[in-house]
Design a protein around this motif. Structure first.
Motif, PDB file in Angstrom:
ATOM      1  N   GLY A  29      18.479  45.054 -66.156  1.00  0.00           N
ATOM      2  CA  GLY A  29      19.152  44.116 -65.254  1.00  0.00           C
ATOM      3  C   GLY A  29      19.013  44.535 -63.803  1.00  0.00           C
ATOM      4  N   GLY A  30      19.130  45.823 -63.540  1.00  0.00           N
ATOM      5  CA  GLY A  30      18.963  46.320 -62.175  1.00  0.00           C
ATOM      6  C   GLY A  30      17.555  46.115 -61.652  1.00  0.00           C
ATOM      7  N   TYR A  31      16.560  46.420 -62.478  1.00  0.00           N
ATOM      8  CA  TYR A  31      15.180  46.204 -62.059  1.00  0.00           C
ATOM      9  C   TYR A  31      14.902  44.726 -61.817  1.00  0.00           C
ATOM     10  CZ  TYR A  31      13.722  50.994 -62.944  1.00  0.00           C
ATOM     11  OH  TYR A  31      13.568  52.344 -62.891  1.00  0.00           O
ATOM     12  N   SER A  32      15.412  43.856 -62.693  1.00  0.00           N
ATOM     13  CA  SER A  32      15.164  42.427 -62.500  1.00  0.00           C
ATOM     14  C   SER A  32      15.846  41.923 -61.241  1.00  0.00           C
ATOM     15  CB  SER A  32      15.615  41.631 -63.722  1.00  0.00           C
ATOM     16  OG  SER A  32      17.007  41.738 -63.892  1.00  0.00           O
ATOM     17  N   ALA A  33      17.055  42.416 -60.933  1.00  0.00           N
ATOM     18  CA  ALA A  33      17.736  42.000 -59.705  1.00  0.00           C
ATOM     19  C   ALA A  33      16.981  42.490 -58.470  1.00  0.00           C
ATOM     20  CB  ALA A  33      19.165  42.529 -59.689  1.00  0.00           C
ATOM     21  N   ALA A  34      16.371  43.659 -58.554  1.00  0.00           N
ATOM     22  CA  ALA A  34      15.671  44.218 -57.403  1.00  0.00           C
ATOM     23  C   ALA A  34      14.288  43.592 -57.186  1.00  0.00           C
ATOM     24  CB  ALA A  34      15.516  45.722 -57.574  1.00  0.00           C
ATOM     25  N   TYR A  35      13.566  43.322 -58.273  1.00  0.00           N
ATOM     26  CA  TYR A  35      12.183  42.896 -58.129  1.00  0.00           C
ATOM     27  C   TYR A  35      11.923  41.432 -58.440  1.00  0.00           C
ATOM     28  CZ  TYR A  35      11.300  47.859 -57.809  1.00  0.00           C
ATOM     29  OH  TYR A  35      11.305  49.170 -57.412  1.00  0.00           O
ATOM     30  N   LEU A  36      12.815  40.772 -59.146  1.00  0.00           N
ATOM     31  CA  LEU A  36      12.588  39.371 -59.514  1.00  0.00           C
ATOM     32  C   LEU A  36      13.529  38.427 -58.783  1.00  0.00           C
ATOM     33  CD1 LEU A  36      12.172  39.840 -63.371  1.00  0.00           C
ATOM     34  CD2 LEU A  36      10.394  39.696 -61.630  1.00  0.00           C
ATOM     35  N   ASN A  37      14.130  38.878 -57.710  1.00  0.00           N
ATOM     36  CA  ASN A  37      15.125  38.096 -56.999  1.00  0.00           C
ATOM     37  C   ASN A  37      14.533  37.448 -55.752  1.00  0.00           C
ATOM     38  OD1 ASN A  37      17.549  36.971 -56.476  1.00  0.00           O
ATOM     39  ND2 ASN A  37      18.490  38.811 -55.648  1.00  0.00           N
ATOM     40  N   ARG A  38      13.342  36.900 -55.875  1.00  0.00           N
ATOM     41  CA  ARG A  38      12.722  36.212 -54.751  1.00  0.00           C
ATOM     42  C   ARG A  38      11.953  35.009 -55.298  1.00  0.00           C
ATOM     43  NH1 ARG A  38      10.312  41.302 -55.248  1.00  0.00           N
ATOM     44  NH2 ARG A  38      11.487  42.107 -53.506  1.00  0.00           N
ATOM     45  N   PRO A  39      11.848  33.962 -54.502  1.00  0.00           N
ATOM     46  CA  PRO A  39      11.174  32.760 -54.984  1.00  0.00           C
ATOM     47  C   PRO A  39       9.694  33.009 -55.260  1.00  0.00           C
ATOM     48  CG  PRO A  39      11.915  32.473 -52.702  1.00  0.00           C
ATOM     49  CD  PRO A  39      12.370  33.822 -53.158  1.00  0.00           C
ATOM     50  N   SER A  40       9.216  32.384 -56.305  1.00  0.00           N
ATOM     51  CA  SER A  40       7.792  32.467 -56.622  1.00  0.00           C
ATOM     52  C   SER A  40       7.402  31.228 -57.422  1.00  0.00           C
ATOM     53  CB  SER A  40       7.476  33.723 -57.442  1.00  0.00           C
ATOM     54  OG  SER A  40       8.015  33.616 -58.731  1.00  0.00           O
ATOM     55  N   ALA A  41       6.118  30.967 -57.489  1.00  0.00           N
ATOM     56  CA  ALA A  41       5.626  29.818 -58.243  1.00  0.00           C
ATOM     57  C   ALA A  41       5.928  29.978 -59.736  1.00  0.00           C
ATOM     58  CB  ALA A  41       4.128  29.647 -58.023  1.00  0.00           C
ATOM     59  N   SER A  42       5.803  31.195 -60.252  1.00  0.00           N
ATOM     60  CA  SER A  42       6.089  31.445 -61.670  1.00  0.00           C
ATOM     61  C   SER A  42       7.554  31.183 -61.988  1.00  0.00           C
ATOM     62  CB  SER A  42       5.756  32.886 -62.042  1.00  0.00           C
ATOM     63  OG  SER A  42       4.428  33.170 -61.771  1.00  0.00           O
ATOM     64  N   LEU A  43       8.430  31.648 -61.126  1.00  0.00           N
ATOM     65  CA  LEU A  43       9.860  31.447 -61.342  1.00  0.00           C
ATOM     66  C   LEU A  43      10.220  29.970 -61.305  1.00  0.00           C
ATOM     67  CD1 LEU A  43      12.552  32.836 -61.828  1.00  0.00           C
ATOM     68  CD2 LEU A  43      12.829  33.009 -59.351  1.00  0.00           C
ATOM     69  N   THR A  44       9.646  29.226 -60.389  1.00  0.00           N
ATOM     70  CA  THR A  44       9.893  27.787 -60.314  1.00  0.00           C
ATOM     71  C   THR A  44       9.414  27.089 -61.583  1.00  0.00           C
ATOM     72  OG1 THR A  44       9.633  27.894 -57.923  1.00  0.00           O
ATOM     73  CG2 THR A  44       9.463  25.723 -58.939  1.00  0.00           C
ATOM     74  N   TYR A  45       8.218  27.433 -62.034  1.00  0.00           N
ATOM     75  CA  TYR A  45       7.661  26.834 -63.245  1.00  0.00           C
ATOM     76  C   TYR A  45       8.533  27.144 -64.457  1.00  0.00           C
ATOM     77  CZ  TYR A  45       4.360  25.929 -67.031  1.00  0.00           C
ATOM     78  OH  TYR A  45       3.769  25.466 -68.172  1.00  0.00           O
ATOM     79  N   LEU A  46       8.896  28.409 -64.636  1.00  0.00           N
ATOM     80  CA  LEU A  46       9.680  28.806 -65.804  1.00  0.00           C
ATOM     81  C   LEU A  46      11.106  28.269 -65.751  1.00  0.00           C
ATOM     82  CD1 LEU A  46       8.390  32.452 -66.251  1.00  0.00           C
ATOM     83  CD2 LEU A  46       7.862  30.457 -67.659  1.00  0.00           C
ATOM     84  N   THR A  47      11.674  28.119 -64.559  1.00  0.00           N
ATOM     85  CA  THR A  47      13.002  27.539 -64.437  1.00  0.00           C
ATOM     86  C   THR A  47      12.997  26.105 -64.931  1.00  0.00           C
ATOM     87  OG1 THR A  47      13.530  28.961 -62.572  1.00  0.00           O
ATOM     88  CG2 THR A  47      14.846  26.979 -62.809  1.00  0.00           C
ATOM     89  N   ASP A  48      11.962  25.371 -64.599  1.00  0.00           N
ATOM     90  CA  ASP A  48      11.847  23.980 -65.046  1.00  0.00           C
ATOM     91  C   ASP A  48      11.611  23.905 -66.554  1.00  0.00           C
ATOM     92  OD1 ASP A  48      11.963  21.288 -64.336  1.00  0.00           O
ATOM     93  OD2 ASP A  48       9.780  21.115 -64.221  1.00  0.00           O
ATOM     94  N   ALA A  49      10.993  24.933 -67.134  1.00  0.00           N
ATOM     95  CA  ALA A  49      10.642  24.919 -68.557  1.00  0.00           C
ATOM     96  C   ALA A  49      11.756  25.412 -69.474  1.00  0.00           C
ATOM     97  CB  ALA A  49       9.397  25.766 -68.789  1.00  0.00           C
ATOM     98  N   VAL A  50      12.846  25.930 -68.933  1.00  0.00           N
ATOM     99  CA  VAL A  50      13.870  26.572 -69.761  1.00  0.00           C
ATOM    100  C   VAL A  50      14.437  25.631 -70.811  1.00  0.00           C
ATOM    101  CG1 VAL A  50      16.210  27.507 -69.694  1.00  0.00           C
ATOM    102  CG2 VAL A  50      14.512  28.354 -68.137  1.00  0.00           C
ATOM    103  N   LEU A  51      14.924  24.473 -70.412  1.00  0.00           N
ATOM    104  CA  LEU A  51      15.567  23.566 -71.369  1.00  0.00           C
ATOM    105  C   LEU A  51      14.586  23.049 -72.425  1.00  0.00           C
ATOM    106  CD1 LEU A  51      18.099  22.124 -72.337  1.00  0.00           C
ATOM    107  CD2 LEU A  51      17.522  20.257 -70.787  1.00  0.00           C
TER     108      LEU A  51
END
Length: 128
Positions: A29-51
């Protein structure tokens, strides 16, 4: 070992395992908060795909299990194969059908895709 043997096999071992598991979860959780806490194309794509992936994973898993279980593979191979088929199958269905078809987006509760702004090509031929 003497008297520590029964303790180590029972409650001490269980407590140590539980603490290790929680420490690993907190570290991830700490690593994800530190390194995955910024906007990216992958994050946008996967956020839309969650449901859609959440809704599709159960039927895809059951269909995959229908074909994998009769093969009588070792349990670890079955589990890995089912996880891989389910993940890839859900993402493929999302990419091919749900993401691209307006009616599928509506049925899965997604917002319509924003129209891409294309440049006006009629101005390219003007001389001046």
């Amino acid at each position: 070992m003497g008297w520590i043997g029964p303790l180590w096999d029972g409650p001490v071992y269980a407590l140590t395992r539980a603490l290790y598991a929680w420490a690993a979860i907190l570290a991830l959780g700490g690593y994800s908060a530190a390194y995955l806490n910024r906007p990216s194309a992958s994050l946008t794509y996967l956020t839309d795909a969650v449901l859609p992936v959440y809704v599709l994973h159960q039927p895809v898993l059951l269909i995959a299990a229908y074909f994998v279980f009769p093969q009588a593979l070792p349990v670890a191979v079955e589990a890995a194969l089912l996880a891989l088929i389910t993940a890839l199958g859900c993402l493929a269905l999302y990419e091919v059908f749900i993401r691209r078809l307006r009616i599928a987006r509506f049925l899965f509760g997604l917002k319509p895709r924003a129209r891409s702004s294309r440049p006006d090509l009629s101005q390219l031929n003007e001389v001046g």
